[in-house]
Motif scaffolding. Structure first.
Motif, PDB file in Angstrom:
ATOM      1  N   GLU A  10       0.825  -1.203   0.000  1.00 38.89           N
ATOM      2  CA  GLU A  10       0.000   0.000   0.000  1.00 38.89           C
ATOM      3  C   GLU A  10       0.864   1.260   0.000  1.00 38.89           C
ATOM      4  N   ILE A  64     -12.621   4.331  -3.200  1.00 46.03           N
ATOM      5  CA  ILE A  64     -12.137   3.514  -2.095  1.00 46.03           C
ATOM      6  C   ILE A  64     -10.874   2.757  -2.516  1.00 46.03           C
ATOM      7  N   ASN A  65      -9.893   2.780  -1.641  1.00 45.85           N
ATOM      8  CA  ASN A  65      -8.588   2.140  -1.860  1.00 45.85           C
ATOM      9  C   ASN A  65      -7.810   2.754  -3.030  1.00 45.85           C
TER      10      ASN A  65
HETATM   11  C1  LIG Z   1      -9.844  -2.094   0.190  1.00 48.43           C
HETATM   12  O1  LIG Z   1      -8.653  -2.730   0.617  1.00 48.43           O
HETATM   13  C2  LIG Z   1      -8.806  -3.525   1.769  1.00 48.43           C
HETATM   14  C3  LIG Z   1      -7.444  -4.002   2.201  1.00 48.43           C
HETATM   15  O2  LIG Z   1      -6.694  -4.438   1.113  1.00 48.43           O
HETATM   16  C4  LIG Z   1      -9.769  -4.685   1.452  1.00 48.43           C
HETATM   17  O3  LIG Z   1      -9.965  -5.472   2.588  1.00 48.43           O
HETATM   18  C5  LIG Z   1     -11.102  -4.077   0.992  1.00 48.43           C
HETATM   19  O4  LIG Z   1     -11.983  -5.125   0.589  1.00 48.43           O
HETATM   20  C6  LIG Z   1     -10.897  -3.119  -0.168  1.00 48.43           C
HETATM   21  N1  LIG Z   1     -12.172  -2.440  -0.454  1.00 48.43           N
HETATM   22  C7  LIG Z   1     -12.679  -2.365  -1.683  1.00 48.43           C
HETATM   23  C8  LIG Z   1     -14.019  -1.692  -1.810  1.00 48.43           C
HETATM   24  O5  LIG Z   1     -12.114  -2.801  -2.663  1.00 48.43           O
END
Ligand SMILES: *[C@@H]1O[C@H](CO)[C@@H](O)[C@H](O)[C@H]1NC(C)=O
Ligand SMILES: *[C@@H]1O[C@H](CO)[C@@H](O)[C@H](O)[C@H]1NC(C)=O
Ligand SMILES: *[C@@H]1O[C@H](CO)[C@@H](O)[C@H](O)[C@H]1NC(C)=O
Ligand SMILES: *[C@@H]1O[C@H](CO)[C@@H](O)[C@H](O)[C@H]1NC(C)=O
Ligand SMILES: *[C@@H]1O[C@H](CO)[C@@H](O)[C@H](O)[C@H]1NC(C)=O
Ligand SMILES: [Zn+2]
Length: 600
Positions: free
Chosen positions: A116, A288-289
């Motif tokens: 990350e 998100i992410n």
């Molecule tokens: C965002 O990243 C986290 C950790 O890698 C993961 O658990 C989560 O499912 C991800 N969320 C989305 C919406 O992709």
């Protein structure tokens, strides 16, 4: 405890290569123009990029070495087994190697938690260069990449970092499983052949169709690879409206982005409630992410709610988004899309932050403030404020921030540790993880004695990571005459090897005391220093924020043979324009914010 490493040329590691039963050797060399080169069968590394010694090298060295090895090994497939047709598509090599190394390192050493961190660092770096109107498309037309100098210029942060970012975005759109299936087909269909990006799109399309997906891969990807820049998406949570425009630091520059709407609508934007209209005054968070290669801006009310949420309970957001929110706020402020005080306000929640990611992004963004203001009256209150908030637990970052802001306890500690080493008769008592920052701070606080000691060590040490840390530390002195002497040393290959010239001058230029000296120096010795002048202009002009400096840069452009540095000079001119305007418009508000924050 000096160096127990065997002679580098005898140090060869074996890895299983892409062809079954074949092996790839890894060799460390004392001189190499790049950090490493992925030659098939024998990967070559600059010593410091491969050699690690327990008790001497730092954890950071270890992480960088792991990342470099992973990058080069990824090239055995992406670049060697399958090679791009022409240099305009070199991102197929470098973007993939950068992207794949994230997974490889994470797989062998999950405790590094590098994935990350590197994703966000890559995004930040790509976003920085790609916010200039003088950026270039990831995959420019072939005819624009013909001269040697244009080919060399392709090896930049767009190719590596934007390349990795758009691959990550594609993997997110089609799903990682489909993406990997497509990439496997690509590698087997094109083994020992040449490709352009369309071949990759077709392979992933095959996997997408087979799995019942509906993404038109080429149609989705082309706007990202063939246009410069990236969009900023503005969400108004009061009326649910969303719009996008080309994100540029200079808001009056002509936008060359074709706003086809597809970038955005096919690029699924994740939100909490799957719509953009806020109900009952709730916040909405998009991207998100941070999988999308775009930035997100909000109406002031939603910003306010997001920042409040961060102060109450930051852990409602994934760490990547906490980092990204700060990064977004600072970049929006640089592009004048939000007020600069909003960006500064976004750092308030850090008091509760235990994750490294958001801190790292903050430090990276504050760097811009530091280089803009470290020669002005804003610097005092800014230092006071940074000291006040940095009671955090990341030792190395903490020491760096505290010492570089001249916290007396920090300077004393660094000076004492360094003095212990000077008096220790050959054993170095400083912990390997702290050496780079202690060396630098002790040389900065010290004088000739400390500098000469570090120089003697630099010359006599045969350990590459130690040598590298010392070479950087020598640029930290505040004494002009020492900096000038050090600059002169870069002209003598017996003192500073040619391959280290440009990073040595860059390090000196990052030092506020050395910035003007470095600029004069590179102009006086341009023929010599530009031989390997990778990112030299960028470092040397990073503080430029006055009309006088801009005029000098324009004169430099007109009077010198720039060679492969030409693009960098154009970008520096644009960045200087932007800086002049930004400082003029924001200085008062920033000074006021820091003064109020420290008075509280
Ligand atoms: C965002 O990243 C986290 C950790 O890698 C993961 O658990 C989560 O499912 C991800 N969320 C989305 C919406 O992709
Ligand atoms: C912004 O771009 C416009 C149009 O290209 C140019 O005239 C202007 O000088 C630029 N301003 C800054 C601050 O870079
Ligand atoms: C958001 O929408 C509301 C309602 O239409 C409008 O009054 C407001 O000006 C918009 N805010 C921004 C930042 O566009
Ligand atoms: C920043 O915080 C201050 C103090 O809480 C507040 O008065 C100001 O409105 C905030 N600025 C922005 C742009 O949100
Ligand atoms: C330093 O090391 C040398 C050689 O090993 C030794 O002769 C000398 O006594 C040592 N000095 C101190 C102060 O320990
Ligand atoms: Zn590479």
């Amino acid at each position: 405890t000096t160096n127990n490493i065997t002679h580098p040329s005898t140090l060869v590691f074996h890895f299983k290569g892409p062809i079954s039963c074949s092996f790839s050797d890894q060799i460390a060399l004392p001189d190499l123009a790049a950090a490493a080169m992925e030659n098939w069968g024998l990967v070559t590394y600059y010593e410091g990029s491969l050699l690690y010694e327990e008790g001497v090298s730092s954890v950071l060295n270890k992480e960088q070495i792991a990342t470099t090895i992973a990058h080069e090994l990824a090239h055995q497939w992406f670049g060697n087994l399958v090679t791009m047709k022409w240099w305009n598509d070199v991102w197929l090599n470098e973007g993939f190697a950068t992207y794949m190394s994230l997974f490889a390192v994470d797989n062998v050493e999950p405790t590094f938690q590098l994935k990350e961190l590197n994703i966000l660092a890559n995004l930040h770096t790509a976003f920085e260069m790609d916010a200039l109107a003088s950026s270039h498309p990831l995959s420019p037309p072939q005819e624009e990449v013909q001269k040697t100098s244009s080919i060399i210029q392709m090896f930049n942060s767009i190719t590596y970092c934007k390349g990795a970012a758009v691959l990550r975005m594609l993997a997110d759109i089609v799903g990682e499983r489909v993406f990997i299936e497509g990439v496997k087909t690509y590698l087997s269909d094109f083994s020992y052949k040449n490709t352009d990006q369309n071949d990759l799109w077709r392979s992933i399309q095959k996997a997408e169709d087979k799995n019942g997906g509906h993404t038109q891969v080429a149609r989705f990807m082309e706007p990202w690879t063939k246009q410069i820049g990236y969009p900023v998406i503005t969400i108004n949570t009061t009326n649910g409206e969303v719009n996008q425009k080309h994100f540029l630091f200079n808001d009056s520059a002509e936008s060359r982005h074709v706003l086809n709407g597809r970038c955005f609508s096919e690029n699924r934007v994740y939100v909490e409630s799957h719509e953009f209209l806020s109900k009952n005054g709730e916040w909405i968070l998009a991207n998100i992410n941070c999988t999308g290669y775009y930035r997100v801006n909000y109406n002031p009310e939603n910003w306010d709610r997001l920042l409040t949420q961060l102060e109450i309970d930051p852990h409602r957001f994934p760490p990547m988004n906490r980092g990204q929110l700060i990064d977004n706020a600072f970049f929006m402020a640089r592009a004048k899309l939000v007020e600069v005080t909003l960006a500064l306000n976004s750092t308030r929640f850090l008091r509760k932050e235990l994750d490294f990611l958001p801190w790292q992004l903050t430090v990276r963004n504050l760097e811009y403030f530091v280089v803009m203001f470290d020669r002005s009256e804003v610097y005092g209150p800014m230092q006071a404020c940074v000291i006040k908030t940095s009671f955090f637990c990341f030792q190395m970052l903490a020491i760096e921030v505290a010492c570089s802001n001249e916290l007396p306890e920090c300077l004393e500690m660094a000076t004492k540790m360094f003095a212990d080493w000077m008096n220790s008769n050959n054993t170095n008592p400083i912990h390997p993880n702290l050496r780079s920052v202690i060396y630098c701070q002790a040389v900065a606080a010290g004088g000739k004695k400390e500098w000469d000691f570090a120089w003697a060590r630099y010359q006599s040490s045969s350990d590459t990571s130690e040598k590298e840390q010392l070479r950087v530390a020598l640029s930290c002195t505040k004494k002009t005459w020492l900096l000038n002497r050090y600059l002169e040393y870069t002209l003598d290959p017996d003192k500073i090897r040619l391959m280290d010239v440009d990073s040595t001058i860059s390090d000196i230029a990052w030092n506020p005391a050395g910035h003007a000296l470095a600029w004069n120096f590179i102009r006086a010795h341009w023929d010599y220093v530009s031989q390997d002048g990778d990112m030299l202009i960028n470092a040397v002009t990073s503080r430029f924020s006055t009309q006088f400096e801009l005029d000098e840069l324009e004169r430099f452009k007109a009077e010198y043979d720039l060679g492969p540095a030409a693009n960098e000079v154009y970008q520096a001119i644009e960045q200087t324009h932007v800086n002049i305007q930004w400082v003029r418009e924001n200085k008062d508000a920033i000074l006021e914010w820091f003064e109020r924050e420290t008075a509280e």
